[in-house]
Design an enzyme around this catalytic site. Structure first.
Site, PDB file in Angstrom:
ATOM      1  N   PRO A   2      44.654  40.085  39.257  1.00  0.00           N
ATOM      2  CA  PRO A   2      43.534  40.942  39.684  1.00  0.00           C
ATOM      3  C   PRO A   2      43.127  40.667  41.136  1.00  0.00           C
ATOM      4  O   PRO A   2      43.037  39.516  41.546  1.00  0.00           O
ATOM      5  CB  PRO A   2      42.394  40.542  38.737  1.00  0.00           C
ATOM      6  CG  PRO A   2      42.970  39.647  37.722  1.00  0.00           C
ATOM      7  CD  PRO A   2      44.306  39.186  38.180  1.00  0.00           C
ATOM      8  N   GLU A   3      42.949  41.743  41.893  1.00  0.00           N
ATOM      9  CA  GLU A   3      42.471  41.625  43.275  1.00  0.00           C
ATOM     10  C   GLU A   3      41.059  42.205  43.320  1.00  0.00           C
ATOM     11  O   GLU A   3      40.470  42.488  42.283  1.00  0.00           O
ATOM     12  CB  GLU A   3      43.439  42.342  44.228  1.00  0.00           C
ATOM     13  CG  GLU A   3      44.843  41.743  44.174  1.00  0.00           C
ATOM     14  CD  GLU A   3      45.841  42.419  45.118  1.00  0.00           C
ATOM     15  OE1 GLU A   3      45.432  42.919  46.173  1.00  0.00           O
ATOM     16  OE2 GLU A   3      47.029  42.447  44.768  1.00  0.00           O
TER      17      GLU A   3
END
Ligand code: ZN
Length: 284
Positions: A2-3
């Site tokens: 996840p960014e």
């Protein structure tokens, strides 16, 4: 992994869904995910507390409790926060989200449950009174989704690392926080900048362009609830995939034609990560 857009999606979901709820019960199945304090203290200090609001610093989700303690969650590589957790939900039936990876379960007084599920177990959970007690948070750089991220601020940060290369710079959380491999690839491609260009070699127009693309790509990705590319684990709190993956112009498109010039997209390895580029549009 996840960014920023994925973590922001989860933050917004939780803000909407669990604010003002009171924790009735806490179950920790894998004690090593609780980094601070001890497991016993973690349970006593979260039980019976109410959720005040959900905040974010970089890729850390910060849940403010009414005790003034902060419950901090980093999703690591495969961490998911599912709410409300429902054993009959489609994903569970399909076997995508397996209950054996539910490492932390909060049950609220209305009997709904928030589950932290993490296959790879790189996720981290902390409970602190002061956020800056966590060194990795105190060192985070500027957040590109915040209003203070202006072009002037971007230039100031770029100037701290003039001799550096642009892609490693974008991915270094000490300068700009939240950009990982997917979005760093996208913003560079859309700005026609090769990932190995030296920061000092960027002309004014390129810097302006890059700044605008960072804002644009991230805000569109937040709007579309993040990216779930191919077999990646990311899901929102409903267990749904992020829809920005369809909008990716260069990431994971090896061999496919560049949408600007038709040249096949190539992959170069930079600091152990795959960089997707069009060698015609992004020249060194
Ligand atoms: Zn091209």
């Amino acid at each position: 992994m996840p960014e920023l857009p994925e973590v922001e999606t989860i933050r917004k979901d939780l803000q909407e869904k669990i604010t003002y709820k009171q924790i009735k019960d806490v179950i920790v199945n894998i004690s090593k995910i609780i980094k601070k304090p001890s497991l016993e203290e973690f349970i006593t200090k979260t039980k019976d507390k109410k959720i005040k609001e959900i905040d974010r610093r970089g890729k850390y989700i910060i849940i403010h409790l009414d005790s003034e303690d902060k419950l901090i969650i980093h999703l690591g590589m495969t961490g998911l926060l599912i709410y409300p957790y429902n054993k009959n939900s489609k994903e569970i039936l399909e076997g995508e989200i397996k209950a054996k990876h539910n490492h932390l379960v909060f049950t609220f007084t209305d009997d709904t449950q928030l589950v932290f599920n993490d296959v790879r177990r790189f996720g981290k959970i902390f409970l602190v009174s002061n956020i800056d007690e966590i060194e990795s948070i105190s060192k985070l750089g500027i957040d590109p989704l915040e209003d203070y991220f202006t072009e002037e601020v971007f230039i100031q940060v770029l100037n701290k690392k003039k001799k550096g290369k642009i892609k490693p710079f974008l991915m270094n959380q000490k300068f700009i926080t939240g950009l990982g491999n997917i979005y760093a690839n996208e913003v560079l491609y859309r700005s026609n900048i090769h990932p190995l260009r030296l920061i000092s070699s960027l002309i004014e127009e390129e810097v302006k362009n890059l700044y605008q693309q960072i804002k644009l790509v991230l805000s569109e990705a937040v709007e579309l609830r993040g990216s779930t590319v191919a077999d990646e684990a990311y899901r929102d709190t409903d267990g749904e995939k992020g829809k920005f993956a369809k909008k990716l112009q260069v990431y994971a498109r090896k061999g496919e034609p560049c949408i600007k010039c038709g040249h096949p997209i190539e992959v170069v390895r930079i600091e152990g990560r795959s960089s997707f580029i069009c060698p015609q549009c992004q020249k060194l």
